[in-house]
Enzyme design. Sequence first.
Site, PDB file in Angstrom:
ATOM      1  N   ALA A  27      57.818  -9.586 -58.923  1.00  0.00           N
ATOM      2  CA  ALA A  27      58.170  -8.440 -59.779  1.00  0.00           C
ATOM      3  C   ALA A  27      59.455  -7.781 -59.280  1.00  0.00           C
ATOM      4  CB  ALA A  27      57.022  -7.435 -59.803  1.00  0.00           C
ATOM      5  N   ASP A  60      43.321  -3.466 -45.626  1.00  0.00           N
ATOM      6  CA  ASP A  60      42.528  -2.434 -44.935  1.00  0.00           C
ATOM      7  C   ASP A  60      42.423  -1.107 -45.695  1.00  0.00           C
ATOM      8  OD1 ASP A  60      42.200  -4.231 -42.920  1.00  0.00           O
ATOM      9  OD2 ASP A  60      43.663  -3.323 -41.569  1.00  0.00           O
TER      10      ASP A  60
HETATM   11  O1  F6P Z   1      45.531  -5.464 -41.068  1.00  0.00           O
HETATM   12  C1  F6P Z   1      44.872  -6.468 -41.792  1.00  0.00           C
HETATM   13  C2  F6P Z   1      43.936  -7.226 -40.885  1.00  0.00           C
HETATM   14  O2  F6P Z   1      43.381  -8.241 -41.685  1.00  0.00           O
HETATM   15  C3  F6P Z   1      42.849  -6.406 -40.185  1.00  0.00           C
HETATM   16  O3  F6P Z   1      41.753  -6.076 -41.021  1.00  0.00           O
HETATM   17  C4  F6P Z   1      42.462  -7.325 -39.078  1.00  0.00           C
HETATM   18  O4  F6P Z   1      41.870  -6.633 -37.997  1.00  0.00           O
HETATM   19  C5  F6P Z   1      43.792  -7.914 -38.668  1.00  0.00           C
HETATM   20  O5  F6P Z   1      44.627  -7.852 -39.820  1.00  0.00           O
HETATM   21  C6  F6P Z   1      43.709  -9.331 -38.166  1.00  0.00           C
HETATM   22  O6  F6P Z   1      44.985  -9.787 -37.848  1.00  0.00           O
HETATM   23  P1  F6P Z   1      45.311 -11.273 -37.360  1.00  0.00           P
HETATM   24  O7  F6P Z   1      45.198 -12.158 -38.562  1.00  0.00           O
HETATM   25  O8  F6P Z   1      46.710 -11.197 -36.858  1.00  0.00           O
HETATM   26  O9  F6P Z   1      44.302 -11.594 -36.327  1.00  0.00           O
END
Ligand code: F6P
Length: 372
Positions: free
Chosen positions: A34, A149
């Site tokens: 977009a 999140d």
């Molecule tokens: O910020 C998004 C998120 O998916 C969190 O919910 C989770 O704790 C984190 O990223 C995990 O990150 P990675 O994939 O780097 O382990």
Amino acid sequence: MGRFLLVDRGELLKRIAVLTSGGDAPGMNAGLLAAVKVATARGVEVLGIERGYDGAIDGQFSPLTRTAGSDLVPIGNLERAGGRGGTLLGSSRCPRFFEPQGRAAAAGQLRRARIGGLLVLGGNGSLTGAHKLAQETGFPVVGIPASIDNDLGCTSDAIGVDSALNTIIEACDRISDTARSHHRAFVVEVMGRDSGYLAMVSAVATAADAALLPEQGMTEAEVIDEVERLVRAGARPDRDKPRILIIKAEGVPVPATRLVREVSERLRDIQVDVRATVLGHIVRGGNPTAHDRLLAGRFAFAAIGALLDGASDVMVAWRPAVVGGAETSDSSVRLFPIAEMLEETAALLDGTSSVTRARLQRMKAAQGVLGL
Ligand code: F6P
Ligand code: ADP
């Protein structure tokens, strides 16, 4: 626009860049597509930066627009990516960007490539970096909230949240099918290191027995006690409950497998089989829902408009029918200084914000009902 840093460029922006950073989120590609289309329509070239801030520091830029005769058009494979999960540009956690030298190097690369403005799609970490880049180097930056999140201040929604929720709900429905067949209890762990939003909303949407959130501030011992209590209550023969489902956020301080082991030890006196499923990155992958594609499009439209109008160090936010912030051409999308968003994010995460308190209150009120 009075509250925002307006950049005096002396000439119209002719070239901008886009990057995606931090945890990828379904809908980032829709936002990218977009943004490129909106910029193209305004005659502005777009470069994609690979692997988030790493690519900015290393000057890894590639064109997302090209000329066709006398027209500026998006490159061909973007349209295909628009409906896909993940991020076509790639993402990273970039330690170099935590240092002022890293941010100065990125601004240098952007200026050398004659890029006049930057769009950053990412979560609160990525937008903290964007804010520092704008403050320290004066480089114009506009942020788009993209994180499953849903832990960013000033915005009630972020790209990826709805898709992640739908994925969790589908997984819980599947788990419930097999749980009911064996009268089992399941603890399902979902992503959310600091924020329990996904656990909270999916618990309500799946009619789970309870949600365990980091914001509740329970100790490991309290979590184990609570899960034992919930399973004992749900497994009473006179309850005739075919399945017990407890959704736990990743940030609750005991891993799901250990939690289930401890609780099972304590429940030896009753016949109940307790299992753990950690959904992990399944929650973050997958194609974006209609809602996330639409949100991404509306955010991108407003963000490109703001960048080309000379705004900087701001984030677009989803605030339907709410007063506050400065208007964009979309009445549900408002512009907030990133600094204000970061202040509200900190309050959301440390539990001092009224939003977090209201969420916890609603959850407390729902707990009694959920367990029925
Ligand atoms: O910020 C998004 C998120 O998916 C969190 O919910 C989770 O704790 C984190 O990223 C995990 O990150 P990675 O994939 O780097 O382990
Ligand atoms: P998210 O954007 O999903 O919250 P992170 O918190 O991992 O993800 O942040 C992504 C990247 O943003 C980091 O790896 C870093 O490059 C940059 N970043 C995060 N926090 C800061 C900070 N305080 N200062 C400068 N850059 C930051």
